[in-house]
Scaffold this active site. Structure first.
Site, PDB file in Angstrom:
ATOM      1  CE  LYS A  94      -4.698   0.470   0.755  1.00 40.33           C
ATOM      2  NZ  LYS A  94      -5.634  -0.476   0.218  1.00 40.33           N
ATOM      3  CG  ASP A 114      -6.648   2.837  -1.024  1.00 43.90           C
ATOM      4  OD1 ASP A 114      -7.018   1.642  -1.044  1.00 43.90           O
ATOM      5  OD2 ASP A 114      -7.021   3.646  -0.077  1.00 43.90           O
TER       6      ASP A 114
HETATM    7  N1  GLU Z   1      -7.062  -0.279  -3.049  1.00 45.42           N
HETATM    8  C1  GLU Z   1      -7.951  -1.595  -3.339  1.00 45.42           C
HETATM    9  C2  GLU Z   1      -7.885  -2.414  -2.094  1.00 45.42           C
HETATM   10  O1  GLU Z   1      -7.649  -1.575  -0.539  1.00 45.42           O
HETATM   11  C3  GLU Z   1      -7.345  -2.122  -4.500  1.00 45.42           C
HETATM   12  C4  GLU Z   1      -6.065  -2.697  -4.453  1.00 45.42           C
HETATM   13  C5  GLU Z   1      -5.438  -3.366  -5.986  1.00 45.42           C
HETATM   14  O2  GLU Z   1      -6.486  -3.488  -6.594  1.00 45.42           O
HETATM   15  O3  GLU Z   1      -4.502  -3.830  -6.005  1.00 45.42           O
HETATM   16  O4  GLU Z   1      -8.077  -3.450  -1.948  1.00 45.42           O
END
Ligand code: GLU
Length: 412
Positions: free
Chosen positions: A102, A142
């Site tokens: 993240k 995100d």
């Molecule tokens: N941000 C999204 C999550 O928290 C998607 C992450 C992604 O697709 O890699 O799951």
């Protein structure tokens, strides 16, 4: 509550029921790698502003790190670390060959012009490009980031590396190698899980009532799908306020209204209430789709619903979890409920690697199958081990796999 302490307490609670080497906790309680860089951006008025960016790579036992990038004024190192840990458990819960990552930038995107937003996006990629890659760490959208941000970022990465690698990032626009269905994927997944929970507790979705906290990409598509199945979406909130309508808000119309840059509370023909009124609105299905720490020990006892499906990451604190459990609410934890987004990101990545693209029907069908299988596996575990808390079972299900791969790799 500090989100890193929250996820650590969730890991502990799962490990209590598992017979694993205690070192597993220490391997999972913090990210394996964490980067913090600053980068300068020339603003429209000619001044230079220094932005702070993060990327956390929690655990790559199962595969390359994977997870979104958020642009938010309150982003902190511990928040990003926690979110990367939730990604590790989420990917493992649904059986994706990924670890957790993240990232974020401390910025309120409402303060930026479109040109400045592009520069911040490219600036993040310039700063972090050595840490990411399609077999290393794959970012995605995100909170407050979207396919356009991903497009700028991949263009920057392709320019730096002189390679046109589509699998560098997911959540790209469809024209630029994105997957059909990715935009809807997270929200739809939240509702696929509601449908499964409703079957379990014999709740008829037709005529049921839904309340949605947060009307971004996740909350809006989750509400749209539930409404299409006959649920009445009676209350919706965003950061500014909330709205209520007893016989149901027209969700596609609200989505169109919000897409034009309007606030939810300016939508015509509804009752306007304060932002937190969604927590006290009695309903069958409550969808927290905003940020962490939304359901706390202060407000958990006022929530009157049958099912909670967590669209946000980390919306419920461990103390609140206990209250919801005591009140008999079926809580579908974030690591399962919102796993549809990363599941379709995985499809996008594999489509990029293969150079062969799927139809939207195929994407959504496969997404649902994967999530339903995970739901059933977790419910089986709950029944077998007499576990009441679905989050605890989901973490157990997830950690079992990660611990076994870490063992095979010789990490302990
Ligand atoms: N941000 C999204 C999550 O928290 C998607 C992450 C992604 O697709 O890699 O799951």
């Amino acid at each position: 509550m500090n989100p890193l302490e929250m996820v650590q307490s969730q890991i502990k609670s799962a490990l209590e029921k598992m017979d694993l080497d205690p070192i597993v906790y220490h391997l999972l309680k913090e990210p394996k790698r964490f980067y913090e860089y600053t980068f300068p951006v020339r603003m429209d008025d000619g001044s230079i502003k220094i932005f702070k960016g993060f990327r956390s790579q929690h655990n790559d036992a199962l595969g390359p790190n994977k997870g979104g990038l958020r642009f938010h004024q309150d982003v902190t190192a511990d928040e990003v670390k926690a979110l990367s840990a939730w990604m590790t458990f989420k990917c493992s819960v649904v059986g994706l060959p990924y670890g957790g990552g993240k990232g974020g930038v401390v910025v309120d995107p409402r303060d930026l012009s479109r040109r400045e937003l592009e520069k911040v996006s490219r600036g993040w990629m310039r700063a972090f490009h050595n840490e990411i890659g399609q077999f290393k760490d794959i970012p995605a959208p995100d909170v407050n980031t979207n396919p356009q941000v991903m497009a700028w970022m991949i263009d920057e990465a392709n320019t730096i590396t002189s390679k046109n690698q589509g699998g560098h990032l997911t959540g790209k626009p469809v024209e630029l190698g994105g997957s059909l269905g990715r935009t809807e994927a997270t929200g739809y997944g939240v509702s696929f899980m509601v449908r499964k929970a409703a079957e379990k507790i014999n709740l008829n979705l037709k005529g049921s009532t839904t309340v949605v906290q947060g009307f971004g990409n996740v909350g809006s598509y989750a509400a749209e799908l539930l409404q299409s199945w006959g649920s009445k979406v009676i209350a919706v909130s965003d950061v500014y306020g909330s709205i209520y309508k007893e016989d149901g808000i027209d969700i596609p119309a609200l989505m169109e209204f919000v897409a034009k840059g309007n606030k939810v509370s300016d939508f015509p023909g509804v009752e306007v209430k304060d932002r937190d009124a969604v927590f006290t609105t009695k309903c069958d299905i409550f969808l927290p789709c905003a940020l962490e720490n939304s359901i706390t020990k202060e407000n958990a006892h006022v929530i009157d619903c049958k099912i909670i499906s967590e669209g946000a990451n980390g919306p419920t604190t461990p103390e609140a979890d206990k209250i919801l459990l005591d009140n008999g609410i079926f809580v579908i934890p974030d690591v399962l409920a919102n796993a549809g987004g990363v599941t379709v990101s995985y499809f996008e990545w594999s489509q990029n690697l293969y150079g062969h693209y799927w139809s939207k029907e195929m994407v959504l069908e496969e997404e649902e199958q994967i999530m339903v299988r995970a739901f059933d596996e977790i419910v089986n575990l709950m029944e077998k081990e007499n576990i009441k808390d679905m989050r605890q079972a989901a973490f157990m299900h997830s950690i079992k796999k990660i611990a076994s791969v870490m063992k095979l790799r010789g990490w302990y």
